[in-house]
Write a protein that holds these residues in place. Structure first.
Motif, mmCIF file in Angstrom:
data_model
loop_
_atom_site.group_PDB
_atom_site.id
_atom_site.type_symbol
_atom_site.label_atom_id
_atom_site.label_comp_id
_atom_site.label_asym_id
_atom_site.label_seq_id
_atom_site.Cartn_x
_atom_site.Cartn_y
_atom_site.Cartn_z
ATOM 1 N N ASN A 1 2.382 9.726 -11.324
ATOM 2 C CA ASN A 1 1.231 10.072 -12.151
ATOM 3 C C ASN A 1 0.677 11.448 -11.833
ATOM 4 O O ASN A 1 0.167 12.137 -12.719
ATOM 5 N N VAL A 2 0.792 11.853 -10.566
ATOM 6 C CA VAL A 2 0.408 13.221 -10.223
ATOM 7 C C VAL A 2 1.297 14.203 -10.979
ATOM 8 O O VAL A 2 0.819 15.154 -11.609
ATOM 9 N N GLY A 3 2.600 13.963 -10.945
ATOM 10 C CA GLY A 3 3.527 14.827 -11.664
ATOM 11 C C GLY A 3 3.295 14.809 -13.158
ATOM 12 O O GLY A 3 3.322 15.861 -13.820
ATOM 13 N N ASN A 4 3.050 13.624 -13.692
ATOM 14 C CA ASN A 4 2.789 13.483 -15.123
ATOM 15 C C ASN A 4 1.512 14.216 -15.522
ATOM 16 O O ASN A 4 1.454 14.909 -16.542
ATOM 17 N N ARG B 1 0.831 -1.206 0.000
ATOM 18 C CA ARG B 1 0.000 0.000 0.000
ATOM 19 C C ARG B 1 0.869 1.262 0.000
ATOM 20 O O ARG B 1 0.583 2.230 -0.707
ATOM 21 N N ALA B 2 1.936 1.244 0.816
ATOM 22 C CA ALA B 2 2.833 2.406 0.877
ATOM 23 C C ALA B 2 3.514 2.635 -0.458
ATOM 24 O O ALA B 2 3.601 3.772 -0.947
ATOM 25 N N ILE B 3 3.997 1.552 -1.088
ATOM 26 C CA ILE B 3 4.672 1.683 -2.384
ATOM 27 C C ILE B 3 3.679 2.101 -3.457
ATOM 28 O O ILE B 3 4.004 2.904 -4.342
ATOM 29 N N GLY B 4 2.451 1.580 -3.388
ATOM 30 C CA GLY B 4 1.425 1.999 -4.346
ATOM 31 C C GLY B 4 1.138 3.485 -4.249
ATOM 32 O O GLY B 4 1.058 4.189 -5.263
ATOM 33 N N PHE B 5 0.981 3.975 -3.004
ATOM 34 C CA PHE B 5 0.772 5.411 -2.818
ATOM 35 C C PHE B 5 1.985 6.199 -3.306
ATOM 36 O O PHE B 5 1.851 7.210 -3.995
ATOM 37 N N ASN B 6 3.177 5.748 -2.938
ATOM 38 C CA ASN B 6 4.400 6.429 -3.352
ATOM 39 C C ASN B 6 4.480 6.541 -4.873
ATOM 40 O O ASN B 6 4.769 7.615 -5.417
ATOM 41 N N GLU B 7 4.204 5.437 -5.566
ATOM 42 C CA GLU B 7 4.307 5.429 -7.025
ATOM 43 C C GLU B 7 3.247 6.309 -7.691
ATOM 44 O O GLU B 7 3.434 6.753 -8.824
ATOM 45 N N THR C 1 -5.433 0.279 -16.293
ATOM 46 C CA THR C 1 -4.852 -1.061 -16.416
ATOM 47 C C THR C 1 -3.324 -1.004 -16.473
ATOM 48 O O THR C 1 -2.638 -1.790 -15.820
ATOM 49 N N LEU C 2 -2.788 -0.057 -17.242
ATOM 50 C CA LEU C 2 -1.347 0.015 -17.434
ATOM 51 C C LEU C 2 -0.602 0.376 -16.151
ATOM 52 O O LEU C 2 0.371 -0.276 -15.776
ATOM 53 N N TYR C 3 -1.075 1.405 -15.470
ATOM 54 C CA TYR C 3 -0.329 1.913 -14.320
ATOM 55 C C TYR C 3 -0.547 1.109 -13.048
ATOM 56 O O TYR C 3 0.172 1.309 -12.064
ATOM 57 N N SER C 4 -1.516 0.198 -13.051
ATOM 58 C CA SER C 4 -1.798 -0.536 -11.820
ATOM 59 C C SER C 4 -0.734 -1.559 -11.486
ATOM 60 O O SER C 4 -0.513 -1.882 -10.313
ATOM 61 N N PHE D 1 -5.132 6.828 -9.482
ATOM 62 C CA PHE D 1 -6.059 5.965 -8.747
ATOM 63 C C PHE D 1 -5.674 4.494 -8.895
ATOM 64 O O PHE D 1 -5.840 3.697 -7.960
ATOM 65 N N ALA D 2 -5.128 4.140 -10.080
ATOM 66 C CA ALA D 2 -4.702 2.760 -10.293
ATOM 67 C C ALA D 2 -3.583 2.380 -9.327
ATOM 68 O O ALA D 2 -3.600 1.298 -8.724
ATOM 69 N N LYS D 3 -2.618 3.260 -9.153
ATOM 70 C CA LYS D 3 -1.484 2.948 -8.280
ATOM 71 C C LYS D 3 -1.894 2.941 -6.813
ATOM 72 O O LYS D 3 -1.421 2.104 -6.040
ATOM 73 N N MET D 4 -2.754 3.885 -6.417
ATOM 74 C CA MET D 4 -3.202 3.903 -5.023
ATOM 75 C C MET D 4 -3.980 2.642 -4.667
ATOM 76 O O MET D 4 -3.935 2.168 -3.528
ATOM 77 N N GLY D 5 -4.683 2.082 -5.643
ATOM 78 C CA GLY D 5 -5.469 0.871 -5.385
ATOM 79 C C GLY D 5 -4.716 -0.417 -5.630
ATOM 80 O O GLY D 5 -5.220 -1.501 -5.309
ATOM 81 N N SER D 6 -3.501 -0.330 -6.181
ATOM 82 C CA SER D 6 -2.769 -1.536 -6.565
ATOM 83 C C SER D 6 -2.412 -2.415 -5.366
ATOM 84 O O SER D 6 -2.407 -3.648 -5.472
#
Length: 387
Positions: free
Chosen positions: A144-147, A134-140, A310-313, A259-264
């Motif tokens: 996407n925020v920057g992008n 969860r921490a790494i998902g949030f970190n990553e 799908t891609l970023y998850s 959202f994909a990374k936060m939920g990954s």
């Protein structure tokens, strides 16, 4: 004043998360301004792809030394110094006079940015333990925020002051964050070697564990580098959109990825890495192909949003699965090896994809990448099914 539940783990998480934002503000300034920049400097699609290749060569070179540098000088100094480095290289692109100048500077941007992923995620893995996914998902998600922010900001600056000013402005956050890192991030205790063979491990013992994650990261990079580098140009040249509109439309991919990374982390906890990674790869292939299957624009935004989901998850799933499979002293090195292999594929694929677009067009190229991605997901599933 900090809330009572706040501790240094969350300070580290916020700094590494904002590190990804500043990285992608500096990195993602290129694609939305690429149509104008290429026209001004007379670059082909193949040369445009080589700019991403230059970035990835630098990004790859710094992967394995990142863990050694972190052990020797500490994550705080390594991360803060890297921010100064890629901020300066991004700023200097504004003075570039041709393809060679930009190629060299993008190499330096990649060289300084490459240390962030293995150092930050190894640090978070140690600090958050069984909640590391969860921490790494949030970190990553910071990437996407920057992008997402970089695309509209770069296009807005481009339309008023030109592409050179865009590089100047989007280099500034890196310098500011380097100061914050030095001020607020604490030095980490060094990992001690012992004489106990149960605690001293060699990375060769874990190669079979790392192979499917390396293949997964290569597949991710193939699709990511294609979309990251060429979607804005695809929207202009294949879909007939204006440059500004294409820049804002392309923002749908990284926006969905937040959202994909936060939920990954929640996804991998419920399905396991095998189904999460292979499912995400296969679905990414389908929605990349549908960009050229359906020539109209009515479903284009929805298609890009789903492709982004799908891609970023599955990149955070690869990272957290890798770090959770390794002892503390090998996490940065193992993650560096996995991502280095994926980035090598990405470095080669961008120039190949650019050449394919020049020779065969977007339709053939995107469909070919989709087929390769489907085949890769089958191979990864087979490898991960073995003990």
């Amino acid at each position: 004043m900090k809330p009572s539940w706040w501790n240094n783990n969350y300070t580290v998480l916020m700094i590494t998360w904002m590190g990804w934002i500043s990285i992608y503000l500096a990195r993602s300034v290129l694609p939305p301004v690429l149509p104008v920049l290429s026209a001004e400097l007379g670059m082909t699609h193949a040369q445009s792809g080589l700019l991403e290749t230059a970035y990835l060569i630098g990004y790859i070179i710094s992967k394995l030394p990142a863990g050694v540098l972190s052990d020797r000088y500490g994550p705080r100094r390594v991360l803060a110094s890297s921010m100064i480095g890629y901020g300066a290289a991004t700023f200097l692109v504004s003075y570039a006079q041709g393809f060679t100048d930009i190629f060299a500077l993008r190499f330096l941007v990649g060289l300084f940015q490459g240390v962030h992923l293995p150092v930050a995620n190894a640090l978070l893995s140690d600090r958050f333990g069984d909640k590391q996914s969860r921490a790494i998902g949030f970190n990553e998600s910071g990437a996407n925020v920057g992008n997402t922010l970089a695309f509209p900001v770069a296009v807005s600056i481009l339309s008023v002051w030109g592409w050179r000013t865009a590089f100047m402005v989007l280099s500034v956050p890196a310098f500011l964050l380097s100061v914050a890192t030095f001020l607020f991030m604490k030095d980490e205790p060094k990992t001690q070697q012992t004489d106990d063979p149960e605690e001293n491990h060699n990375i060769r013992e874990y190669l079979w564990v790392l192979i499917p994650y390396a293949l997964s990261h290569a597949t991710y990079n193939l699709v990511l580098r294609t979309t990251f580098t060429f979607i804005p140009s695809f929207l202009v040249e294949f879909k007939g959109m204006e440059v500004a509109a294409a820049g804002f439309m392309a923002m749908a991919l990284p926006f969905a990825g937040i959202f994909a990374k936060m939920g990954s982390g929640f996804i991998v906890e419920r399905t396991g890495p095998k189904y999460a990674i292979c499912g995400s790869a296969a679905l990414s292939a389908v929605f990349l192909a549908s960009l050229v299957w359906y020539p109209g624009e009515s479903l284009l935004a929805l298609n890009l949003l789903i492709l982004g989901l799908t891609l970023y998850s599955f990149s955070p799933i690869i990272y957290s699965s890798t770090t959770s499979s390794l002892p503390s002293g090998l996490k940065a090195m193992g993650l560096g090896m996995v991502t280095m292999f994926g980035n090598i594929v990405g470095a080669v694929s961008t120039s190949v994809v650019g050449a394919l677009i020049d020779g065969r067009g977007y339709g053939f190229t995107f469909l070919a990448i989709s087929v390769v991605t489907i085949l890769a997901s089958v191979l990864i599933f087979a490898v991960m099914s073995k003990k």
